[in-house]
Design a protein around this motif. Sequence first.
Motif, PDB file in Angstrom:
ATOM      1  N   SER A  91       0.833  -1.205   0.000  1.00 49.63           N
ATOM      2  CA  SER A  91       0.000   0.000   0.000  1.00 49.63           C
ATOM      3  C   SER A  91       0.862   1.247   0.000  1.00 49.63           C
ATOM      4  N   PHE A  92       0.430   2.248  -0.787  1.00 48.14           N
ATOM      5  CA  PHE A  92       1.105   3.543  -0.822  1.00 48.14           C
ATOM      6  C   PHE A  92       0.534   4.462   0.250  1.00 48.14           C
ATOM      7  N   ILE A  93       1.349   5.431   0.635  1.00 42.50           N
ATOM      8  CA  ILE A  93       0.902   6.486   1.550  1.00 42.50           C
ATOM      9  C   ILE A  93       0.467   7.683   0.723  1.00 42.50           C
ATOM     10  N   ASN A  94      -0.656   8.260   1.092  1.00 44.09           N
ATOM     11  CA  ASN A  94      -1.186   9.440   0.409  1.00 44.09           C
ATOM     12  C   ASN A  94      -1.169  10.639   1.341  1.00 44.09           C
ATOM     13  N   HIS A  95      -0.859  11.803   0.770  1.00 46.93           N
ATOM     14  CA  HIS A  95      -0.988  13.063   1.482  1.00 46.93           C
ATOM     15  C   HIS A  95      -2.177  13.802   0.890  1.00 46.93           C
ATOM     16  N   ASN A  96      -2.751  14.712   1.646  1.00 47.22           N
ATOM     17  CA  ASN A  96      -4.045  15.272   1.270  1.00 47.22           C
ATOM     18  C   ASN A  96      -3.983  16.559   0.452  1.00 47.22           C
TER      19      ASN A  96
END
Length: 407
Positions: A355-360
């Motif tokens: 899973s990738f990390i997302n920023h908003n």
Amino acid sequence: MKPSDFLLLPAWAAITAAVAIEDLPITRNGSTLLLDNKPWKAVGANIYWLGLDENVSPPFPSSPEEVSTDYYAPLKASYPTKGRITEAMAVVKAMGGTMIRSHTLGVSTGNPLSLWPTGNGTVNDKAFAPIDWAVYQARRHGIRLMVPLTDNFDYYHGGKYNFLRWNGFDLTQQKDERNLAVMAFFNNATVVASFKRYISALLTHVNPYTNLTYADDPTIFAYETGNELCGPVWGDLNVPASWVREIGQYVKSLAPRKLFVDGTYGVNRTHLVIEEVDIFSDHFYPISINKLKADLDLVASVNKPYFAGEYGWLGNAASSDADMVSWYKVLEQSPFVAGDAFWSLFGHNVPDCNSFINHNDGFTMQYGNPSHTTQIKLVRQHFVKMSQNISIGAAEALPSVPCPAPT
């Protein structure tokens, strides 16, 4: 060369012959940055979370009675894992980058996980662990680091408002951003002295992986006054030249071989004469060729380098790749451009490699995400043109980066 031959060389020549490239500093000659007396470009990514993150909540304790010391819920702050940090270094290397700009390697104030949780000068040694690892991994990957020293905003990782509050100014960004009192960060002697003590605590720290202080380790090639600094009006360039000069002199007194970056949000004409400033910078949301050319005209007048410190890698809101190509072309052709860093790089939630990390903020780049591949190739081609690293082969398929990345 035989060992006895060193006896026939001047002392400086014998020393030079023994110095590895990672031990050589980045230097400046006029508008050109140099590594080992050869032109060097600072191209890479903003990876602001390397020292302290706000995007990943670590597993909570197994019972309510336990307290996690690695998560501060009010600010969603946690330390990034070693695997996440190492993967980021490997990705920048695969993209042809030479450097990383990282806020939290220098800005770490005001919450329990920070280097300075409070203003009394007590250092939270645990906060140095991810920073030390990031500097060490950058060194191993041949990546240099640009590190801001504070932030204009009241972010989770800290900034100028911490120093103001610690020294008697009851100010927050939310209610006081346009308050003239925020100028005390630059003009109040007690606040400035507090900030300088923080800089000293940071730069004199010894990294256990390298046995070098941050002042001495050339992996950190530049310190920046701060991120997007301004006064009470957004983008007003209202950062006193006297303060920039004082902080520059102080940084260079501790770390004379570091380059010093003016972190004012934009190029302030009154700062052009400051001898201590090696690099001027600006940020671009959206990208703007006219703004870029105007900045370059200013720095050309004093023959110093320019760094595009942040830009949205998606270009303008309704851009095509051609817009980015045109903007990149200006950067690639100007003799006054020291480099640039896109905003911003994230990776997998290592040790979870699925899973990738997302920023908003809408600017999350993820190497290996198929929806980002076209733009990543464009960015990589630009990095290769800037660094002239023809051995990378920008036209080839993107190299794979294993997860977890080897350390």
